[in-house]
Enzyme design. Sequence first.
Site, PDB file in Angstrom:
ATOM      1  N   LYS A 186       5.107  50.558  14.627  1.00  0.00           N
ATOM      2  CA  LYS A 186       4.942  51.877  14.318  1.00  0.00           C
ATOM      3  C   LYS A 186       5.311  52.354  12.627  1.00  0.00           C
ATOM      4  O   LYS A 186       5.974  51.562  12.074  1.00  0.00           O
ATOM      5  CB  LYS A 186       5.778  52.792  15.176  1.00  0.00           C
ATOM      6  CG  LYS A 186       5.337  52.495  16.725  1.00  0.00           C
ATOM      7  CD  LYS A 186       4.060  53.212  17.021  1.00  0.00           C
ATOM      8  CE  LYS A 186       3.550  53.395  18.460  1.00  0.00           C
ATOM      9  NZ  LYS A 186       3.575  51.985  19.196  1.00  0.00           N
TER      10      LYS A 186
HETATM   11  C1  LIG Z   1       0.016  56.925  22.553  1.00  0.00           C
HETATM   12  C2  LIG Z   1       1.190  55.881  22.733  1.00  0.00           C
HETATM   13  N1  LIG Z   1       1.723  56.451  23.676  1.00  0.00           N
HETATM   14  C3  LIG Z   1       3.167  56.019  24.267  1.00  0.00           C
HETATM   15  C4  LIG Z   1       3.467  54.670  23.713  1.00  0.00           C
HETATM   16  C5  LIG Z   1       4.508  53.859  24.399  1.00  0.00           C
HETATM   17  O1  LIG Z   1       5.597  53.528  23.281  1.00  0.00           O
HETATM   18  P1  LIG Z   1       6.603  52.562  23.677  1.00  0.00           P
HETATM   19  O2  LIG Z   1       6.237  51.223  23.534  1.00  0.00           O
HETATM   20  O3  LIG Z   1       7.996  52.975  22.615  1.00  0.00           O
HETATM   21  O4  LIG Z   1       7.193  53.044  25.037  1.00  0.00           O
HETATM   22  C6  LIG Z   1       2.571  53.866  22.718  1.00  0.00           C
HETATM   23  C7  LIG Z   1       2.955  52.696  22.273  1.00  0.00           C
HETATM   24  O5  LIG Z   1       2.343  52.032  21.497  1.00  0.00           O
HETATM   25  C8  LIG Z   1       1.218  54.800  22.350  1.00  0.00           C
HETATM   26  O6  LIG Z   1       0.644  54.130  21.245  1.00  0.00           O
END
Ligand SMILES: Cc1ncc(COP(=O)(O)O)c(C=O)c1O
Length: 375
Positions: A186
Amino acid sequence: MKSALRRVPLARPYLDEREEELVLEVLRSGRLSLGPTIDRFEELIAQRVGAPYAAAVSSATAGLHLLVRTAGIGAGDEVITTPLSFAATANCFLYEGATPVFADVDTRTWNVDPAAVEAAITDRTKAVIAVDIFGYPCELDALIALCRRHGLTLIDDSAEALGAEYKGKPIGSHGPPAVFGFYPNKQLATGEGGVVTTHSEELREELVSLRNQGRSYSGGSWFDHVRLGFNYRWTDIQAAVGIAQLEKLDELLTLRSAAAARYNELLAGVDGVELAPADDDDHRRSWFVYVVQLAPELDRARVMADMREGGVDVAEYMPCIHLLTYMRERFGFTEGLCPVAEEISRRTLALPFFPGLEADDQEYVVEVLRAVLER
Ligand SMILES: Cc1ncc(COP(=O)(O)O)c(C=O)c1O
């Protein structure tokens, strides 16, 4: 193709001595969780996205789940969302027993089409989860207006969009709660982690209680659990990395934009490749992944295999959620439900992309892609 001359990874975090320094301070302080470094990070990120409050959590998924919880979404409710996103966008309400309803995306922005959302509303609809896919802002004004009209909760899954702007204001500042993610690929990378930003003090207090096993927000004893909560706590070590990353976020975003601009130039005129949606007056992307679309007649699986053989890591960002195995099995979703998203998703290809990506590595990536496409 002969064995690869070099290898270019898909993503890599950009870390330096500042992260090491701040992590060391936390380690030496002995305050590894529920400490002042998290409080400081929350203040800084809230300022950055233009929201008065922030609650840091262990992941973006955790943040989304808590927002679903606080909205009272549960069994029997429907939640409308985009099919063109990561599974967590839907999982967060499946955890609570709600039913997914997928509204198709807009051909230009690749984000959920407000008209499709409106058409999908029933008397069981409780919420809309919009996503700023690949860091491109969704149609917030139209979504805010329609959610208000129909009495629905709106959540912005901005996991991929820290630094993006909609109508000249940062994502996170527009009213609905937004969730950002800090996985290593990210814009702001802390390993794991996420944050919910909100304009509601009451919501923030509830989130802070829920992330910490439902403990009382207002300073009760350690065993004063006032609601059913979760362990979605972040750590101060991760927050230290987060502060160091926030300090250089402008530089990180500039490096990403510059790498994207370089790819745009290198790819101009490469047959069979179309670029992702461009910025306009209302939408300013924060570059998360660099995704192109291959011409419909190309075999993406072969392109990917050949590129990997050439030393270039690529990915099929991203499959439609409703066509993932568990979604098909549980809800019977099939191809044709969201034709626009399905067509985009079938043709997308993510190229190596991160802040420290060297210009000559980008040239190599495009050289390999061009050679693979010419075969
Ligand atoms: C659009 C979106 N929502 C939610 C998430 C979930 O993130 P996390 O891995 O921090 O739980 C991601 C992860 O890449 C994502 O791209």
